[in-house]
Design an enzyme around this catalytic site. Structure first.
Site, short mmCIF file in Angstrom:
data_model
loop_
_atom_site.label_atom_id
_atom_site.label_comp_id
_atom_site.label_asym_id
_atom_site.label_seq_id
_atom_site.Cartn_x
_atom_site.Cartn_y
_atom_site.Cartn_z
CB SER A 223 -0.91 0.01 1.23
OG SER A 223 -0.15 -0.20 2.40
CG HIS B 180 -0.49 3.92 4.40
ND1 HIS B 180 -1.73 3.54 4.86
CD2 HIS B 180 0.08 2.82 3.87
CE1 HIS B 180 -1.91 2.24 4.59
NE2 HIS B 180 -0.83 1.79 3.99
CG ASP C 232 -3.69 5.72 6.51
OD1 ASP C 232 -2.53 5.65 6.98
OD2 ASP C 232 -4.07 5.03 5.55
#
Ligand SMILES: *[C@@H]1O[C@H](CO)[C@@H](O)[C@H](O)[C@H]1NC(C)=O
Ligand SMILES: *[C@@H]1O[C@H](CO)[C@@H](O)[C@H](O)[C@H]1NC(C)=O
Ligand SMILES: *[C@@H]1O[C@H](CO)[C@@H](O)[C@H](O)[C@H]1NC(C)=O
Ligand SMILES: *[C@@H]1O[C@H](CO)[C@@H](O)[C@H](O)[C@H]1NC(C)=O
Ligand SMILES: *[C@@H]1O[C@H](CO)[C@@H](O)[C@H](O)[C@H]1NC(C)=O
Length: 382
Positions: free
Chosen positions: A38, A351, A348
């Site tokens: 991610s 990240h 978040d």
């Protein structure tokens, strides 16, 4: 290319006091090929989720994407990721997700727009190897091996002989990561001990090495391999181990020292493995990207980089000491974002923000945190 130099020079002067990525127009890379999780996915999971009616996942909802794209793109960020910023700095288009190219073009016809195989939640280890008992909450089956299989499928219509593929890939920069964070997140969040998770590290490094070796066999000539981030600093881990003894926190940064040492352990093993691969393939440029120190410097002197919000707290989240709440992840009901993400290192809880990514990409591109340097590894040297 002269106009490009002039334009970028002017921009550089104008933005001298803000974050600027110095363009590497002279590196000669004509495309970027990405792998990872991610921290690198520019939309593969987004497309996969839409096509397969999966989710809803928090990163598919606003405010994700608000800073740069002004809508969610599948990036786990308020804006651009490291791979986006590297592409921009080299004057290349943002790297397109493989699944998007397949949806639109059915096949990759050239590498002009780059191609990104990274998927949210991906692990370096195959999921059945990492967790045969199904204890861990592994988000996706698109491990590094599957991403490398996609790469091989992509090459087949483009080149077949190894010398053709080498020619095709000779001016591509392969960004091999970030990957491997989830190999450790999944067991740590399942409550496993440091001792157990440490035993996975050599296998994770082997999985990365095997992917790198396979790419080299298929003609890859320059690879940038980022290490792991200082995970002891990020809100999801600070929340998981909330209430640890005061002596376990670094008084300067507020990060959990033992977790950062764990990232360093992974990185030491990775660096050793990369030198072995280098000596076996002296014609290939293998660059280690020191993500750990590039990111740690932000926690060590946040004001210097413009991060005036508490560096231990996520900008976007559902409350709690570190503004990280697994029941209200950024984008889901119950979460809210801070007013200005550029003042936070973390977006978040898991990240980094675009602002942090800019500094990290800049540190890698300015050669401070790469071994050997990207520019001295440029294709013109071959
Ligand atoms: C996809 O198709 C468009 C238009 O048909 C073309 O411009 C683009 O280069 C193609 N991209 C790839 C990666 O093949
Ligand atoms: C994951 O992918 C492998 C290889 O494609 C497949 O054999 C396996 O069944 C998949 N597992 C899940 C849970 O989808
Ligand atoms: C490579 O081989 C595949 C399968 O035989 C074929 O379809 C493809 O056209 C070949 N590609 C090139 C560039 O020759
Ligand atoms: C976490 O989110 C849930 C769901 O919105 C909420 O009920 C709970 O109070 C939140 N926890 C904290 C510590 O804010
Ligand atoms: C940042 O927030 C954490 C968690 O609430 C707190 O322990 C720490 O003291 C704060 N740091 C600063 C510099 O305010």
């Amino acid at each position: 290319m002269a106009w490009y130099y002039r334009a970028s020079l002017t921009m550089h002067v104008l933005l001298l006091l803000t974050v600027v990525i110095i363009p590497y127009a002279n590196c000669g890379y004509t495309s970027i090929i990405g792998f990872g999780d991610s921290l690198a996915d520019t939309g593969n999971e987004y497309i996969y989720a839409l096509d397969h009616h999966k989710g809803p996942y928090h990163f598919l909802f606003p405010p994700n994407g608000e800073t740069y794209f002004h809508h969610p793109t599948g990036r786990c960020c308020d804006g651009r990721l490291m791979i986006d910023l590297i592409a921009e700095s080299m004057g290349l288009p943002l790297v397109r997700p493989y699944l998007e190219i397949l949806n639109v073009n059915e096949t990759v016809r050239n590498l002009d727009e780059g191609v990104n195989f990274a998927v949210v939640g991906a692990t370096a280890l195959d999921t059945d190897f990492l967790d045969p008992m199904g204890r861990y909450d592994i988000f996706t089956n698109f491990s590094l091996r599957i991403q490398v299989d996609w790469f091989k499928e992509m090459l087949s219509p483009l080149c077949n002989t190894s010398s053709d593929c080498r020619n095709l890939l000779s001016s591509s920069l392969i960004v091999m990561g970030p990957i491997a964070g989830n190999d450790y997140n999944c067991p740590f969040f399942a409550g496993e001990s440091l001792e157990l998770v440490k035993t996975y590290v050599p296998f994770v490094i082997e999985a990365m090495a095997s992917a790198i070796n396979e790419l080299i066999q298929h003609g890859a000539s320059t690879l940038l391999v980022p290490g792991n981030a200082p995970i002891g600093c990020i809100p999801c881990y600070l929340t998981l181990y909330e209430g640890s003894d005061e002596s376990e926190y670094d008084p300067l940064t507020g990060c959990l020292t033992w977790l950062n040492k764990f990232s360093e352990y992974h990185n030491e093993l990775l660096k050793t493995k990369l030198s072995q691969i280098r000596s076996l393939h002296p014609h290939v440029n293998i660059i280690y990207g020191d993500l750990y120190n590039a990111e740690l410097q932000l926690y060590q002197s946040p004001e210097h980089f413009g991060f005036t919000e508490n560096t231990s707290r996520a900008c976007c989240g559902g409350g709690g000491t570190y503004n990280f709440n697994l029941s209200a992840l950024c984008g889901l009901p119950g979460s809210r974002a801070c007013a200005n993400p550029a003042k936070s290192i973390n977006w978040d809880g898991r990240h980094t923000t675009e602002a942090a990514n800019q500094w990290i990409a800049k540190a890698l591109l300015n050669e401070i945190y790469t071994i050997p340097h990207i520019s001295t590894s440029s294709v013109s040297q071959q």
